[in-house]
Design an enzyme around this catalytic site. Structure first.
Site, PDB file in Angstrom:
ATOM      1  N   HIS A   1       0.815  -1.217   0.000  1.00 34.67           N
ATOM      2  CA  HIS A   1       0.000   0.000   0.000  1.00 34.67           C
ATOM      3  C   HIS A   1       0.852   1.273   0.000  1.00 34.67           C
ATOM      4  O   HIS A   1       0.604   2.178   0.806  1.00 34.67           O
ATOM      5  CB  HIS A   1      -0.925   0.026   1.224  1.00 34.67           C
ATOM      6  CG  HIS A   1      -1.937  -1.064   1.276  1.00 34.67           C
ATOM      7  ND1 HIS A   1      -2.624  -1.397   2.428  1.00 34.67           N
ATOM      8  CD2 HIS A   1      -2.398  -1.894   0.316  1.00 34.67           C
ATOM      9  CE1 HIS A   1      -3.459  -2.394   2.178  1.00 34.67           C
ATOM     10  NE2 HIS A   1      -3.332  -2.720   0.896  1.00 34.67           N
ATOM     11  N   PRO A   2       1.834   1.438  -0.870  1.00 40.61           N
ATOM     12  CA  PRO A   2       2.622   2.668  -0.830  1.00 40.61           C
ATOM     13  C   PRO A   2       1.813   3.878  -1.303  1.00 40.61           C
ATOM     14  O   PRO A   2       1.082   3.798  -2.293  1.00 40.61           O
ATOM     15  CB  PRO A   2       3.781   2.373  -1.786  1.00 40.61           C
ATOM     16  CG  PRO A   2       3.229   1.368  -2.740  1.00 40.61           C
ATOM     17  CD  PRO A   2       2.299   0.520  -1.919  1.00 40.61           C
TER      18      PRO A   2
END
Length: 529
Positions: free
Chosen positions: A468-469
């Site tokens: 989930h960057p």
């Protein structure tokens, strides 16, 4: 005359939405560039195929993080979609919006029009929810939201155990607060992955005013003074220049959008000078503010239950799974990586949950390894609002070299405390009465680790990204903001960023559907001029 009105870089989760909405009038000329291939690889569409898409150069950029001190010096594989649909073609398919407070916080940070009441209509606009239209959900949109097509007795027992510990069942994780337990809704149609390529791009590709070019890797945004006028990209061994009369839209994701800005001379001036890149605009925040959710994969061996471990390690089990999927599009081949979730608090004084559990009826020593030959489950837990912040920057002008990705996981003291508390909480749930018939035995991080210092050592050995960057081109008005609340790059005309990189703070949940919402809202802002 410009070649195009809009040029979109990246046909991923956001780019497919933009291409659909901006070309919808049949007149606006749109060029969509994708470095990867078409999404005609069969494992993209079979839900369990994420196992064969991550770590596969056909569909994955094959990135790695720097060695992480908080993870005992380990470097992690960092999958990013390199295919039409981007990460929506290789992700876990979980439909999750986050919490209303996330978006209200964005607005409180000075981002007008990004509060929960502002963004909810955009979530609903895209949605085709299995439950039909309500005040919270949409019907008839492009983004399919379905119930999962299989169940496991052990997961029902985990839900009962969680209820014993005060984590009660919920019917909807997407109502603005996601507290409680339940089975995740998924982006599937009839047991098949539903990516943004199917949802948004394919219906638009018949339009003569939209051109999609795959295997086209963008080298840089072309600038004339302080204005973006087009892009330069590589395609079939040739370097091509395309000009945009209105805007260039970067939708390359939280790692590649800041990379492209830096290659184009937009970033930290000193860093660019050192690389021999002419500075078009000094933007100190490019590549900063990198945030991600770190998952701690605790594993428990169990008895008296069937898990995927037994099925996957049996020839008859594999044959049964294949037949089940072929005949009914059901069974383990249709399942998302995580079927069941919990949202709860690490501290009861918190207003909203800060922990998310992904519970899986399977186990391995580490992601990518074979499943264990005995029944077991994985209780992954992640801190939804980490204080640890990293960065990603190019280290060379060579387009083929990935940026340096530094997450700085567990560098903040509060994150270390929450990590230890979350493992203790997992153990508390697994010791509940409802699970006693299954005799759970902790394998990871290991029951010998009892003090918080020992637990953190164990966490450093087993924790990994949950993919989930966000945040590397954050929106706002502060000195480190890269875009404004219209997603226009500060100091540069004709250029916007539309993807997860614009999030000023990570949302309290999975990130794919929030990115679709961002793209929907951006399309309206772009058309408004």
């Amino acid at each position: 005359m410009a070649d195009w009105d809009y040029i979109i870089v990246g046909a991923g989760t956001a780019g497919c939405v933009l291409a659909n909405r901006l070309s919808a009038d049949g007149r606006t000329r749109v060029l969509l560039l994708e470095a990867g291939q078409r999404d005609n690889y069969h494992w993209v569409h079979i839900p369990v195929g994420y196992l064969y898409c991550m770590g596969n150069p056909r569909t994955d950029w094959m990135m790695r993080t720097a060695e992480e001190p908080g993870l005992n010096g380990r470097s992690l594989a960092y999958p990013r979609g390199k295919v039409l649909g981007g990460c929506s073609s290789i992700n876990g398919m979980i439909y999750m919006r986050g919490q209303a407070a996330d978006y209200d916080n964005w607005a409180q940070m000075g981002n007008r029009g990004w509060g929960w009441d502002d963004v909810l209509p955009y979530f609903r606009k895209s949605e085709d929810h299995h439950g039909g239209e309500t005040d919270l959900h949409g019907e008839g949109g492009e983004w399919k939201v379905a119930r999962q097509r299989l169940s496991w007795d052990i997961l029902n027992a985990v839900q009962d155990a969680a209820a014993e510990r005060g984590i009660l069942p919920t019917d909807d994780f997407n109502a603005g607060t996601n507290e409680g337990s339940g089975f995740f809704e998924v982006n599937q149609k009839g047991g098949v992955r539903w990516n943004t390529s199917k949802a948004f791009l394919r219906p638009a590709m018949e339009r003569p005013n939209l051109r999609v070019v795959t295997e086209a890797e963008t080298e840089a945004v072309m600038m004339e003074g302080r204005r973006a006028v087009g892009v330069r990209y590589r395609h079939k061994g040739q370097v091509v220049e395309a000009r945009a009369g209105r805007e260039v839209l970067l939708a390359a994701g939280a790692i590649n959008s800041p990379k492209l800005l830096e290659l184009s001379g937009i970033g930290q001036a000193d860093r660019l000078h050192d690389l021999g890149i002419a500075v078009a605009h000094d933007s100190p925040g490019v590549g900063e503010n990198l945030q991600d959710h770190l998952q701690i994969r605790t594993v428990f061996r169990i008895e008296n239950a069937v898990t995927l471990n037994q099925k996957a390690n049996s020839l008859w089990g594999k044959a049964g799974m294949a037949l089940d999927y072929a005949l009914r599009r059901s069974g383990p081949l249709s399942m998302a990586p995580s079927q069941f979730g919990l949202f709860t608090k690490s501290d009861p004084s918190l207003e909203t949950p800060d922990l998310e559990y992904h519970v899986q009826p399977l186990s391995t020593d580490k992601l990518g390894d074979p499943l264990h030959p005995f029944p077991a489950i994985t209780m992954s837990v992640c801190n939804l609002r980490p204080d640890s912040v990293g960065d990603c920057h190019i280290a060379t002008r060579d387009l083929a070299v990935q940026p340096d990705i530094r997450l700085n996981y567990l560098s903040a003291e509060r994150d270390r405390m929450v990590a230890a508390i979350s493992v203790e909480q997992v153990r508390h749930i697994m010791a509940a009465e409802a699970l006693k018939p299954y005799a759970p035995q902790e394998l990871l991080p290991g029951p010998a680790m009892t003090t918080r210092e020992e637990i953190l050592q164990g966490v450093g050995d087993i924790a990994t990204t949950i993919f989930h960057p966000v945040g590397t081109c954050k929106m706002g008005g502060d000195p480190l903001a890269v875009v404004d609340d219209q997603l226009r790059v500060h100091g540069v005309a004709g250029l916007r960023v539309v993807d997860a990189s614009v999030m000023p703070k990570i949302v309290s949940g999975n990130t794919a559907s929030p990115v679709i919402m961002i793209a929907e809202k951006a399309a309206d802002m772009i058309r408004a001029g």
